[in-house]
Design a protein around this motif. Structure first.
Motif, PDB file in Angstrom:
ATOM      1  N   CYS A  34       0.816  -1.214   0.000  1.00 45.46           N
ATOM      2  CA  CYS A  34       0.000   0.000   0.000  1.00 45.46           C
ATOM      3  C   CYS A  34       0.849   1.263   0.000  1.00 45.46           C
ATOM      4  N   GLY A  35       0.282   2.323  -0.590  1.00 38.20           N
ATOM      5  CA  GLY A  35       0.904   3.642  -0.500  1.00 38.20           C
ATOM      6  C   GLY A  35       2.104   3.842  -1.404  1.00 38.20           C
ATOM      7  N   MET A  36       2.204   3.063  -2.483  1.00 35.94           N
ATOM      8  CA  MET A  36       3.296   3.242  -3.456  1.00 35.94           C
ATOM      9  C   MET A  36       2.681   3.369  -4.853  1.00 35.94           C
ATOM     10  N   GLY A  37       3.509   3.763  -5.812  1.00 35.89           N
ATOM     11  CA  GLY A  37       3.038   3.839  -7.191  1.00 35.89           C
ATOM     12  C   GLY A  37       2.729   2.445  -7.731  1.00 35.89           C
ATOM     13  N   GLY A  38       1.778   2.373  -8.660  1.00 35.63           N
ATOM     14  CA  GLY A  38       1.395   1.085  -9.241  1.00 35.63           C
ATOM     15  C   GLY A  38       2.548   0.409  -9.968  1.00 35.63           C
ATOM     16  N   ASP A  39       3.428   1.228 -10.528  1.00 37.64           N
ATOM     17  CA  ASP A  39       4.578   0.691 -11.243  1.00 37.64           C
ATOM     18  C   ASP A  39       5.516  -0.039 -10.272  1.00 37.64           C
ATOM     19  N   LEU A  40       5.777   0.603  -9.133  1.00 36.25           N
ATOM     20  CA  LEU A  40       6.653  -0.007  -8.122  1.00 36.25           C
ATOM     21  C   LEU A  40       6.001  -1.278  -7.552  1.00 36.25           C
ATOM     22  N   ILE A  41       4.686  -1.209  -7.312  1.00 37.95           N
ATOM     23  CA  ILE A  41       3.987  -2.402  -6.792  1.00 37.95           C
ATOM     24  C   ILE A  41       4.117  -3.548  -7.799  1.00 37.95           C
ATOM     25  N   SER A  42       3.931  -3.240  -9.104  1.00 40.22           N
ATOM     26  CA  SER A  42       4.063  -4.292 -10.132  1.00 40.22           C
ATOM     27  C   SER A  42       5.477  -4.873 -10.125  1.00 40.22           C
ATOM     28  N   LYS A  43       6.480  -4.005  -9.971  1.00 43.64           N
ATOM     29  CA  LYS A  43       7.870  -4.488  -9.963  1.00 43.64           C
ATOM     30  C   LYS A  43       8.130  -5.383  -8.760  1.00 43.64           C
ATOM     31  N   ILE A  44       7.602  -5.001  -7.601  1.00 47.22           N
ATOM     32  CA  ILE A  44       7.771  -5.818  -6.388  1.00 47.22           C
ATOM     33  C   ILE A  44       7.107  -7.186  -6.594  1.00 47.22           C
ATOM     34  N   LEU A  45       5.900  -7.175  -7.201  1.00 44.77           N
ATOM     35  CA  LEU A  45       5.193  -8.441  -7.450  1.00 44.77           C
ATOM     36  C   LEU A  45       5.975  -9.306  -8.434  1.00 44.77           C
TER      37      LEU A  45
END
Ligand code: SAM
Length: 229
Positions: free
Chosen positions: A91-102
């Protein structure tokens, strides 16, 4: 006491979950869920030392150290198979960063056994939906809410047997959000039209000919107007 945003995320965490909250910062979400006895175990993952230390402090002062641990590391690297994590919140991050983490987590097999992802991107929702659908996740729910003048979307996804078919509109606006088009949804997209119009005006000041980029912005404005009806 959680913010409305994190309280809404908390509402999607199933009872007895073994949760990994990645990018946890102060670890409010896992600490409150443990104090309420909603979850049986949680990891608060942080890549930066300062927030990791505040997570550790919050766990200590909340008295939930028996069920919540803070771990320092990048994304899902903090998850071990012996943690038996079945729910992940980012939560609380850009969608791009979340996708990269996933994606990094997927490559390193960190998503094995994870039954539910609860994601709250600050932007870049389209890319995130594309990652989820492209990796055979089913988006099972979505919410849009406003708090302190900011608009947030929450996307809940579970692993699916077969890949779903999403239209371009559903990727951009969200299948569930399109079904209700509530007040917050309308507000978000009306303000997006204003942003596009501002961009278009500055482009048009610079040149008299309608170029390809300007046409793209016009198309975006028309698409939003069509969705809002
Ligand atoms: N999740 C909390 C919330 O929603 O209130 C905190 C959000 S805070 C704005 C984002 C946090 O993500 C920061 O503390 C940052 O250090 C952390 N972060 C950014 N990239 C990360 C990564 N690759 N792995 C773990 N944490 C990360």
């Amino acid at each position: 006491q959680l913010s409305v945003r994190l309280e809404t995320v908390a509402g999607f965490v199933p009872e007895n979950a073994r949760l990994a909250d990645i990018g946890s910062d102060h670890a409010y979400l896992p600490c409150v869920l443990a104090a309420r006895d909603v979850i049986s175990y949680a990891l608060a993952g942080e890549v930066v030392k300062g927030p990791f230390e505040s997570a550790a402090e919050q766990i200590r002062t909340s008295g939930v150290g028996d069920r919540v641990s803070a771990r320092l590391g990048d994304g899902m690297d903090v998850i071990e198979p012996t943690d038996h994590i079945n729910v992940v919140t980012i939560c609380g991050m850009g969608g791009d960063l979340i996708s990269k983490i996933l994606e990094k987590g997927r490559v390193k097999d960190k998503l094995v056994g994870v039954e539910r992802l609860i994601l709250q991107p600050n932007n870049g929702e389209k890319k995130l939906r594309e990652w989820l659908i492209g990796h055979q996740y089913k988006i099972i729910d979505e919410t849009i809410l406003e708090e302190n003048g900011k608009i947030y979307e929450i996307i809940v996804a579970e692993k699916a047997e077969t890949a779903e078919t999403y239209s371009e509109l559903e990727y951009s606006f969200g299948r569930f959000l399109l079904q209700t088009k509530n007040e917050v949804f309308r507000k978000k997209w009306l303000s997006e039209i204003d942003k596009c119009q501002y961009i278009l005006d500055s482009m048009q000041k610079a040149s008299n000919n309608l170029n390809e980029k300007e046409q793209q912005v016009i198309n975006k404005i028309n698409e939003i107007k069509e969705v809002l009806g």
